[in-house]
Design an enzyme around this catalytic site. Structure first.
Site, PDB file in Angstrom:
ATOM      1  CG  ASP A 326      -1.794   1.182   1.344  1.00  0.00           C
ATOM      2  OD1 ASP A 326      -2.666   1.328   0.479  1.00  0.00           O
ATOM      3  OD2 ASP A 326      -1.611   1.978   2.284  1.00  0.00           O
ATOM      4  CD  GLU A 379      -2.493   2.594  -3.356  1.00  0.00           C
ATOM      5  OE1 GLU A 379      -3.518   3.277  -3.480  1.00  0.00           O
ATOM      6  OE2 GLU A 379      -1.886   2.480  -2.279  1.00  0.00           O
TER       7      GLU A 379
END
Length: 649
Positions: A326, A379
């Site tokens: 993330d 990401e």
């Protein structure tokens, strides 16, 4: 066992017991130890026939460390750990009689400022269910039944394999309204989710972070327990059962993992030993204002070892098939989310976080070195070069990267009234210019259905019929476009409202034919996609894609070819982004023969009107779009058509 107050430490803690070797300490201090979870934390062992628990904790700036818990009435005077004499900063000790399930914390008295606090175990395998905050002694014994999957998962996870990922938040996929709206347990989820995902044709599920987190509304992205699945839905073994069951049904499991920041909860990592141990001391480097959380200090070797051990822990202990990292951009850039003067440049005056770059490369090298059949996915929302290229050529070493540019441009395009789309045609065609610069995942994720953005269905333009048709076009366009696929739960049946983590998905909508149609369309797209190598084998190379016509901006139509490695099979994709029926529409094709209409989003099966091409079209030797052969098509309004041509060899 209960220890009476006042019993001397020497009689209740053995300090001559250690799981740590000199080599462990060396690699830990070097920052390259990737299996610290075997050494630090709480471990059930037997010493000279006496069962108990060995505790080890990294607190280099502590004056005193005690284990407190159920077994000693949370008394910090009875079970003090001892600091190792090797300058590792690790305190340890063996406490007889401490059994599985025991709740515990560490009472840490710092060398500085008369600071003392009770902390959870950073390496705990299990925690109390929030809002309680104690760690729990636990064994990770489990008898796995996924041997067949593990033996062949290299095929399922390969870059030239079909990846259609269903993104899931465990707490809100389904709930039990008659039981106070509770979430499903891991074991309840296993049966229901596996059946649904298998029926829908997805290849993998991606779970929003399951790592223990105090605030449910963070969806797991504010992690305190980097080695523990949240106790909200069951035990570690229950989560293992979920992964095991998905594997036995041929479904891969990807976990969201958050090495970018951690929350400021007192029992967590922040200010751990009275100093900024895991985070930076200077808030210009160590605090995210946007998320009110702390940034890991990647300059510190022990912190990098802690994080790498966490990632590899899930791969080893839970058979996880992939890690989606993330907020990589927030890791890479020192000025992420900051104004001028609010950040500290690197030693060369730049905004790149040099230590973080090294950490990400080391992380990927370690993960792929130990488990070459997994994938790591970034990401990363900027144009940072070579995110999904190997570290030995200067890349960050990830296997894949989310295509945030494609997502933003595409959703913005679909939000526009169809009458204006011809003026924004480049929002569709531009993505191919960079489509092969990285190994991209086309992600329509949870981030696109929160914070007032509405649902995917709600973001489509037009009246209700057009919204459903547009959503089918969006999904069809995504499955035709180069790149792996990801769709957040609820999108597959046109959830009408924005996602709410406190509520179940609106499964009742499937009583309505238009929602059934979208769900059937996604299912058929998945099964067709998995059956056609032309749609996935060459996702990441230019040889797998060929424009037919990207210039029909007046009609808002694009057409292109996808190819498999052999060149035998071709898939023609034709997208009409306006509610205008096009008849006798000529499309050039690379070769003659029959082009079978394999999928048509305007079929009545999916809630469309039913325009189409009667199952297929024969190519004729009439030049169009620079090709010697062409098809004369009926292109339905707001539709995607897939045609297959197979060359007999």
């Amino acid at each position: 066992m209960a220890i009476p107050r006042g019993l001397k430490t020497a009689e209740t803690v053995r300090h001559d017991v250690s799981l740590l070797t000199e080599q462990d300490v060396y690699f830990f201090k070097e920052g390259t130890h990737t299996k610290l979870y075997h050494k630090l934390g709480a471990h059930l062992i037997s010493v000279e026939g006496v069962k108990g628990t060995y505790f080890a904790l990294w607190v280099p700036n502590a004056e005193r460390v005690s284990v407190i818990g159920d077994f000693n009435q949370w008394n910090s005077e009875t079970h003090a750990l001892k600091q190792r004499p090797d300058s590792s900063g690790i305190w340890e000790g063996f406490i007889p009689g401490v059994s599985p399930g025991t709740r515990y914390k560490y009472r840490i008295v710092s060398k500085y400022r008369n600071y003392q606090i009770d902390k959870g175990d950073p390496f705990a395998f299990f925690w109390e269910a929030p809002p309680q905050t104690a760690s729990r002694v636990w064994s990770l014994d489990y008898e796995w039944g996924d041997g067949e999957w593990m033996a062949r998962r290299h095929q399922a996870n390969s870059l030239d394999a079909p990846l259609a990922i269903y993104e899931v938040h465990l707490g809100s996929w389904q709930r039990v309204p008659e039981e106070d709206n509770r979430s499903l347990t891991y074991r309840e989820m296993a049966e229901k989710l596996a059946e649904y995902v298998k029926d829908m044709g997805f290849t993998h599920v991606e779970l929003l972070p399951v790592t223990e987190h105090p605030f449910y509304g963070s969806w797991g992205y504010q992690t305190t327990g980097y080695f523990a699945p949240t106790a909200r839905y069951g035990t570690p073994q229950d989560f293992m059962y979920l992964v095991d069951h998905l594997h036995q049904n041929g479904i891969g499991v990807i976990l969201d993992w958050v090495p970018s920041h951690f929350p400021n909860d007192a029992h967590g990592l922040t200010y751990f030993d009275g100093t900024y141990l895991f985070e930076h001391a200077d808030p210009k480097k160590g605090f995210h204002r946007e998320w009110s959380s702390y940034i890991f200090n990647y300059d510190r070797h022990e912190v990098r070892a802690f994080l790498m051990s966490s990632a590899l822990f899930w791969l080893e202990q839970y058979h996880i098939d992939g890690i989606r990292v993330d907020a990589v951009s927030s890791i890479l850039y020192l000025d992420y989310g900051r104004q001028e003067g609010e950040w500290i440049p690197n030693e060369y005056g730049g905004r790149e976080n040099l230590a973080a770059i090294c950490f990400l490369r080391e992380l990927n090298e370690a993960a792929y070195g130990a488990y070459p059949d997994i994938q790591t996915i970034a990401e990363e929302s900027t144009a940072w070069p070579m995110v999904s290229r190997p570290s030995y050529v200067g890349g960050l070493g990830f296997g894949m990267k989310w295509n945030m540019g494609w997502m933003h441009d595409t959703l913005d395009y679909f939000s526009k009234d169809s009458i204006f789309r011809k003026y924004h045609h480049d929002q569709l065609t531009f993505s191919i210019w960079y489509a092969f610069s990285e190994n991209f995942v086309l992600a329509l994720s949870h981030d696109e259905v929160v914070y007032g953005k509405g649902s995917l269905f709600g973001r489509m333009s037009g009246d209700e019929w057009q919204k459903f048709a547009n959503l089918r076009v969006l999904f069809g366009y995504m499955y035709g476009h180069p790149g792996k696929k990801l769709l957040f739960m609820g999108g597959e049946f046109a959830q009408g409202r924005e996602w709410n983590h406190d509520q179940s998905l609106d499964w009742h909508l499937l009583q309505n034919p238009p929602h059934q149609g979208v769900q059937r369309w996604v299912s058929n797209l998945n099964h067709f996609y998995r059956a056609e190598p032309a749609l996935y084998e060459q996702d990441f190379v230019t040889a797998g894609f060929e424009w037919i016509d990207c210039h029909a901006w007046e009609e808002s139509i694009i057409s292109f070819i996808r190819k498999d490695k052999t060149g035998k099979d071709m898939i023609l994709v034709v997208c009409n982004f306006t509610p205008v029926l096009r008849t006798n529409y000529r499309i050039g094709v690379p070769r003659g023969g029959d082009w079978r209409e394999a999928l048509n989003s305007d079929s009545e099966l999916y809630g469309g009107v039913g325009h189409g091409n009667f199952g297929g079209v024969e190519a004729v030797p009439f030049p169009a779009h620079g090709r010697a052969n062409s098809l004369m098509l009926t292109v339905p309004p707001l539709s995607v058509l897939f045609f297959k041509n197979q060359q007999l060899i």
